[in-house]
Design a protein around this motif. Structure first.
Motif, short mmCIF file in Angstrom:
data_model
loop_
_atom_site.label_atom_id
_atom_site.label_comp_id
_atom_site.label_asym_id
_atom_site.label_seq_id
_atom_site.Cartn_x
_atom_site.Cartn_y
_atom_site.Cartn_z
N ASP A 100 12.34 11.21 44.82
CA ASP A 100 13.19 11.08 46.00
C ASP A 100 12.37 10.72 47.24
O ASP A 100 12.81 9.95 48.10
CB ASP A 100 13.96 12.38 46.25
N ASP A 101 11.18 11.30 47.33
CA ASP A 101 10.29 10.97 48.46
C ASP A 101 9.87 9.51 48.40
O ASP A 101 9.78 8.84 49.43
CB ASP A 101 9.05 11.86 48.42
N VAL A 102 9.62 9.02 47.20
CA VAL A 102 9.22 7.63 47.03
C VAL A 102 10.35 6.70 47.47
O VAL A 102 10.13 5.74 48.22
CB VAL A 102 8.80 7.35 45.57
N VAL A 103 11.56 6.98 47.02
CA VAL A 103 12.71 6.15 47.39
C VAL A 103 12.92 6.16 48.90
O VAL A 103 13.12 5.12 49.53
CB VAL A 103 13.99 6.63 46.67
N ALA A 104 12.85 7.33 49.51
CA ALA A 104 13.05 7.45 50.96
C ALA A 104 11.98 6.69 51.73
O ALA A 104 12.27 6.00 52.72
CB ALA A 104 13.06 8.92 51.37
N SER A 105 10.73 6.79 51.28
CA SER A 105 9.62 6.15 51.98
C SER A 105 9.71 4.63 51.91
O SER A 105 9.58 3.93 52.92
CB SER A 105 8.29 6.62 51.40
N LEU A 106 9.94 4.09 50.71
CA LEU A 106 10.01 2.65 50.55
C LEU A 106 11.25 2.06 51.21
O LEU A 106 11.21 0.96 51.78
CB LEU A 106 9.99 2.27 49.06
N SER A 107 12.34 2.78 51.17
CA SER A 107 13.61 2.27 51.71
C SER A 107 13.57 2.07 53.21
O SER A 107 14.37 1.28 53.75
CB SER A 107 14.75 3.22 51.34
N ARG A 108 12.69 2.76 53.91
CA ARG A 108 12.61 2.59 55.37
C ARG A 108 12.28 1.15 55.75
O ARG A 108 12.68 0.67 56.81
CB ARG A 108 11.55 3.52 55.97
N HIS A 109 11.54 0.42 54.88
CA HIS A 109 11.18 -0.96 55.20
C HIS A 109 12.39 -1.88 55.20
O HIS A 109 12.34 -2.98 55.75
CB HIS A 109 10.14 -1.46 54.20
N ILE A 166 16.17 -0.03 45.52
CA ILE A 166 15.08 0.91 45.21
C ILE A 166 15.77 2.20 44.77
O ILE A 166 16.44 2.86 45.56
CB ILE A 166 14.20 1.19 46.45
N LYS A 167 15.62 2.54 43.49
CA LYS A 167 16.37 3.68 42.97
C LYS A 167 15.50 4.60 42.11
O LYS A 167 14.58 4.16 41.43
CB LYS A 167 17.55 3.18 42.12
N LYS A 168 15.85 5.88 42.17
CA LYS A 168 15.26 6.88 41.29
C LYS A 168 15.92 6.72 39.92
O LYS A 168 17.14 6.80 39.80
CB LYS A 168 15.52 8.27 41.86
N THR A 169 15.12 6.47 38.89
CA THR A 169 15.69 6.25 37.56
C THR A 169 15.32 7.35 36.57
O THR A 169 15.75 7.31 35.42
CB THR A 169 15.26 4.87 37.02
N SER A 170 14.51 8.30 37.01
CA SER A 170 14.29 9.54 36.27
C SER A 170 13.57 10.49 37.22
O SER A 170 13.27 10.12 38.36
CB SER A 170 13.48 9.32 34.99
N SER A 171 13.27 11.69 36.78
CA SER A 171 12.67 12.67 37.68
C SER A 171 11.32 12.21 38.23
O SER A 171 10.93 12.62 39.32
CB SER A 171 12.50 14.01 36.96
N ASN A 172 10.60 11.38 37.49
CA ASN A 172 9.30 10.89 37.97
C ASN A 172 9.20 9.37 37.83
O ASN A 172 8.12 8.83 37.55
CB ASN A 172 8.16 11.57 37.23
N GLN A 173 10.31 8.69 38.06
CA GLN A 173 10.31 7.23 37.93
C GLN A 173 11.17 6.59 39.01
O GLN A 173 12.26 7.07 39.31
CB GLN A 173 10.84 6.84 36.55
N VAL A 174 10.65 5.52 39.58
CA VAL A 174 11.39 4.74 40.58
C VAL A 174 11.38 3.29 40.14
O VAL A 174 10.33 2.76 39.74
CB VAL A 174 10.76 4.89 41.98
N THR A 175 12.55 2.65 40.23
CA THR A 175 12.68 1.26 39.82
C THR A 175 13.09 0.40 41.01
O THR A 175 14.03 0.74 41.73
CB THR A 175 13.72 1.10 38.71
N VAL A 176 12.36 -0.68 41.21
CA VAL A 176 12.64 -1.63 42.28
C VAL A 176 13.15 -2.92 41.64
O VAL A 176 12.51 -3.49 40.75
CB VAL A 176 11.38 -1.93 43.12
N ILE A 177 14.32 -3.37 42.10
CA ILE A 177 14.91 -4.61 41.63
C ILE A 177 14.81 -5.63 42.76
O ILE A 177 15.17 -5.33 43.90
CB ILE A 177 16.38 -4.44 41.22
N THR A 178 14.32 -6.82 42.46
CA THR A 178 14.23 -7.89 43.46
C THR A 178 15.26 -8.97 43.15
O THR A 178 15.73 -9.11 42.03
CB THR A 178 12.82 -8.51 43.49
N THR A 179 15.60 -9.73 44.17
CA THR A 179 16.60 -10.79 44.00
C THR A 179 16.04 -12.00 43.27
O THR A 179 16.78 -12.82 42.75
CB THR A 179 17.12 -11.25 45.38
#
Length: 546
Positions: free
Chosen positions: A132-141, A160-173
């Protein structure tokens, strides 16, 4: 954006060297005839320390604009931030990337990046980092209300989404070849989501501070004076735990005071010591100057497309009127090399040898030629046109470059005015379009944050945040966008070569020279790598007793 600074005779030296360059410009002769450039070797890493330090004291030539990673866009900001806040990935001394707060990254599809988040990492307040911290930090940009200076790195991000307890997935256009690498710098910094919410608009300033995961914990920020840290005892990376119990950054805007503090031992070390004090410092017996890998090119940014420099032919004439070899001697005491490119050689290391060679040897040279430059000015009908060069009292090189450029412009028939502003006002030129009004040229020491020239090329696309002179070329935009979508490195560097050549012909910025990373350390400390990666790697943690 970027900067620098010298010793008691600095102003006199600046005036004197500018006068020499002025005379050379008027006569058409090279100002450095017979000059012998100093020799130096690059150091990969200084010797390992033998013990700890009670306190490490370091100089800053200017106070950080902010420790909010979204606005950390200059040397002072990032060299401080790197020791207290960390990114998902780490930038190594050779500009390669390795795991950081993410233990691994995967690219299962061209538009998908999956990050496995390191577990059991503590923030300085004792809370545990999570996805959740990772998603919040990256999303500010991506948040327009934040207005991140690093938005360009996220311009292709769809989600930018949390996809498991210790995983974050970024999707680009679309495929983005440099997105992942960019997360080794300020764009990839991770902060506690709770801290971001609590601090609000005070986050990253002297009152709000930061609460990250790095080896040093922020204790106090005395605005205009110093920033104090203590060793974070719960730091996750035990192999790279801080060897100093305390770390203090002292703001010293006066280059004379900085050099004297180095020599006296009042300050243990500093990045970017004044180049024309290198001989004096090495001769002092108090420590040593080290040289290392850099990704920076010193350039003149054309900021006014409506003025005479909006014409690429006039830009060529101005570049030809500047004795860049002489400028290397006058501004950097010879510790630099003239270049025709807006990218440093170090960021082409991943290219094949033929492409790497062509990226510099196949560029058009703009030799020092007053007569030819004057003819261009007359042919373009801009003789007598006014240009304004904005500078700041930030060092000998700033003064020399401004005065030498003004003299060069005058020598070919332009009328040049030097506008000197405060260091803070100078910094604002790189973030505020209103601050740039009335300015035609600004000197910059522009570094790249990753080992790929596309970071430079991407910012000069039409309407990019850092495209300060509104440069626009459809063929350039096309090849850069194609390169950014090309994940195959060899193919991408081939397209990068084309972009390099277009900039060499159009000259939206005027390339002057490259310098190495320069570091001063006294004879009591050791351990750090003198590389440009100090802007994003916790370098101060490596320094201990000699």
């Amino acid at each position: 954006m970027k900067n620098k600074i010298l010793k008691t005779k600095s102003l006199q030296v600046a005036v004197a060297t500018a006068a020499v360059l002025t005379l050379a410009a008027c006569s058409g002769a090279s100002s450095d005839a017979g000059a012998v450039a100093p020799t130096y070797e690059l150091t990969e890493k200084t010797a390992d320390p033998t013990g700890e330090l009670d306190k490490l004291t370091w100089s800053l030539y200017a106070e950080p604009y902010s420790l909010d990673y979204a606005y950390a866009f200059d040397f002072p900001d990032n060299q401080v931030l790197a020791n207290t806040c960390e990114s998902l990935l780490r930038l190594n001394p050779d500009m390669s990337v390795s795991p950081g707060l993410a233990t691994k990254f995967e690219n299962p599809t061209p538009t998908t990046w999956v990050y496995t988040i390191r577990e059991n990492v503590k923030f300085h307040d004792g809370s545990t980092m999570n996805a959740d911290d990772v998603v919040a930090s990256l999303s500010r940009h991506l948040d327009p209300a934040v207005g991140s200076f690093w938005y360009s790195a996220f311009s292709n991000v769809k989600s930018i989404k949390k996809t498991s307890s210790n995983q974050v997935t970024v999707i680009t256009t679309k495929p983005d070849a440099i997105f992942n690498e960019s997360l080794s710098g300020a764009p990839g910094v991770i902060e506690s989501a709770a801290t971001l919410k609590k601090a609000g608009s005070d986050y990253g300033n002297a009152s709000g501070g930061v609460n990250c995961t790095g080896p040093f914990e922020l204790m106090d920020w005395a605005s205009g004076e110093k920033i104090s840290f203590k060793r974070f005892e719960a730091y996750w990376d035990t192999e790279n735990a801080a060897k100093a119990k305390e770390l203090e950054f002292v703001v010293m805007t006066d280059p004379v005071a900085r050099v004297n503090a180095f020599k006296s031992g009042e300050i243990d070390g500093g990045w970017m010591p004044p180049a024309n004090a290198i001989g004096e410092l090495n001769a002092s017996g108090a420590g040593k100057i080290y040289f290392g890998t850099n990704s920076a090119v010193q350039s003149l940014i054309v900021t006014n497309p409506e003025g005479p420099l909006g014409n690429p032919e006039v830009r060529k004439a101005l570049l030809m009127s500047i004795d860049r070899t002489g400028l290397v001697s006058a501004a950097e005491a010879g510790y630099a090399k003239r270049t025709n490119a807006l990218t440093a050689e170090s960021v082409w290391e991943a290219a094949d040898e033929a492409t790497r060679t062509a990226a510099f040897e196949e560029l058009t040279d703009y030799p020092y030629d007053i007569e030819a430059a004057t003819k261009i000015i007359e042919e373009q009908g801009v003789a007598g046109a006014e240009i304004t060069i904005t500078t700041a009292p930030m060092g000998n090189n700033f003064a020399v470059i401004a005065q030498a450029t003004a003299a060069a412009a005058e020598s070919i028939g332009l009328n040049a005015t030097i506008n000197t502003v405060t260091p803070n006002a100078y910094t604002a030129l790189f973030s505020d379009p209103e601050a740039r009004k009335g300015t035609d040229l600004v000197y910059t020491n522009w570094y790249l944050s990753i080992g790929d020239p596309q970071e430079m090329f991407s910012i000069l696309r039409t309407d990019d945040f850092s495209n300060y002179g509104s440069f626009s070329d459809t063929s350039y935009d096309k090849v850069v966008n194609e390169a950014l979508e090309t994940l195959d490195a060899d193919e991408r560097f081939t397209k990068s070569l084309e972009a390099q050549k277009i900039l060499n012909e159009q000259l939206p910025w005027l390339p002057l020279y490259e310098v190495p990373t320069i570091l001063w350390m006294n004879d009591k400390i050791t351990g750090v790598s003198p590389s440009v990666n100090h802007l994003y790697f916790p370098w101060a943690a490596q320094i201990g007793a000699k």
